[in-house]
Scaffold this active site. Sequence first.
Site, PDB file in Angstrom:
ATOM      1  N   ASP A 205       3.534   1.900 -21.694  1.00 34.54           N
ATOM      2  CA  ASP A 205       2.071   1.801 -21.709  1.00 34.54           C
ATOM      3  C   ASP A 205       1.499   2.120 -23.092  1.00 34.54           C
ATOM      4  OD1 ASP A 205       1.736   1.213 -18.945  1.00 34.54           O
ATOM      5  OD2 ASP A 205       2.046   3.320 -18.466  1.00 34.54           O
TER       6      ASP A 205
ATOM      7  N   ASP B 124      -9.075  -4.645 -17.482  1.00 34.00           N
ATOM      8  CA  ASP B 124      -9.971  -3.581 -17.969  1.00 34.00           C
ATOM      9  C   ASP B 124     -11.291  -4.071 -18.550  1.00 34.00           C
ATOM     10  OD1 ASP B 124      -7.956  -1.855 -17.243  1.00 34.00           O
ATOM     11  OD2 ASP B 124      -7.388  -1.308 -19.281  1.00 34.00           O
TER      12      ASP B 124
END
Length: 462
Positions: free
Chosen positions: A417, A239
């Site tokens: 997550d 990311d």
Amino acid sequence: MSKFSTLLALLSVLPALSHAQSAVYAQCGGIGWTGDTTCVSGSVCTVLNDYYSQCLPSSATTGSTSTVASTSTVTPTSTTSVSTTTGSSTGTATSTSATSTSTAAAGNPFAGYEMYPSPLYSSEVAAAAAAMTDADLAAKAASVAQIPTFTWLDTVAKVPSLGDLLANATALQASSGQKQIVPIVVYDLPDRDCAAKASNGEFSIADGGEQDYYGYIDQIVAQIEKHPDVRVVAVIEPDSLANLVTNLSVEKCANAETTYKACVTYALNQLATVGVYMYMDAGHAGWLGWPANIQPAATLFAEMYQSANSSPFVRGLATNVANYNALQASSPDPITQGDPNYDELLYIEALGPMLSSAGFPAQFIVDQGRAGQQNLRQAWGDWCNIKGAGFGMRPTTDTPSSLIDAIVWVKPGGESDGTSNSSSPRFDSTCSLSDATQPAPEAGTWFQAYFETLVSQANPSL
């Protein structure tokens, strides 16, 4: 006269600054660097790249101890383009690259190797399977323990375990005669997840995080160099660079841009010295595949490749890490409307030529660990414990494109997550959306109910 030469001339007439001296192998300059810029006797401040200068032993460099001045002025241009850094680092040393003790092999680094399954993940899976009452489901679940999954080094505390992993893989390679790959994820940037609603990183830029990160990388390098007989493949910082393409309008990302680049550059250079094959994270089709994002992304990835001296150990890019996109969608998911690159293969085949034109002959790996089921999300940006997801294609080098080295499982399926508990300091509201499985535990902890869904919805079936 070049800008570089002009800066050197200006520096030569500036009065010497009074600084403490950096130790051998410590940082001494680079864009954004504000620390010591001279080195102890016997070492030279050597420019490795714009973002990192290092005190190297005099015998390894030419020139003399130097003062390196650096400035950086970062100007975000938009949320879909790469900002321009106008500052540069300078110095009198002539060495420009980290020296690798390994020579990169030609071709696909996965070819002829087996990926070593993570013992930690295997133990999580075995315990989860043992807790199931449905015998058929338990048998399928148990088989997941043999599927290789990347090990995430998301805290410094986890780095010593890499030594054990490498030692075990070395022993297996010696006893079986089968060459082994240890796959890891380097994931500990300061102010990590800069555009997330809740970051779970351990380092802060404001609290010496850049130096902490360099120490983290140095510890990884130290573990790997003890085990030169096994190959290591790494995904670099999920990311992070994608956020610099699209999220510079977020203050935390704008403030982190220079540090992210410096840290990723350091990781690429240092890991190359011990022969690690690296794939920088490149988001996914639903993030950077859009026409407004893909060319700026290619520009940034090529810049980072060049910041690592175009090392052949920087093999390429990883896509779809911890995400749910299909490699090849049978038909576009309704949420992808407007994006011509609506699956990972389309994204890769569009991005690859742009990278090549920019001087980065990138190859790819694609995470398909949780991509077995499609058309599940309400929006393409939804990422947290998606309902109905299933394990996807098994890791393989048999891929539909010459640009793709391997299909892999990067995200350990079954590890959460993020939490749906709104009272948690790490709560992200994405984890309480209608397409997120709830209740969910903290990120990275085991999520039994979710694992069972991944097993039951696996496609191909386990």
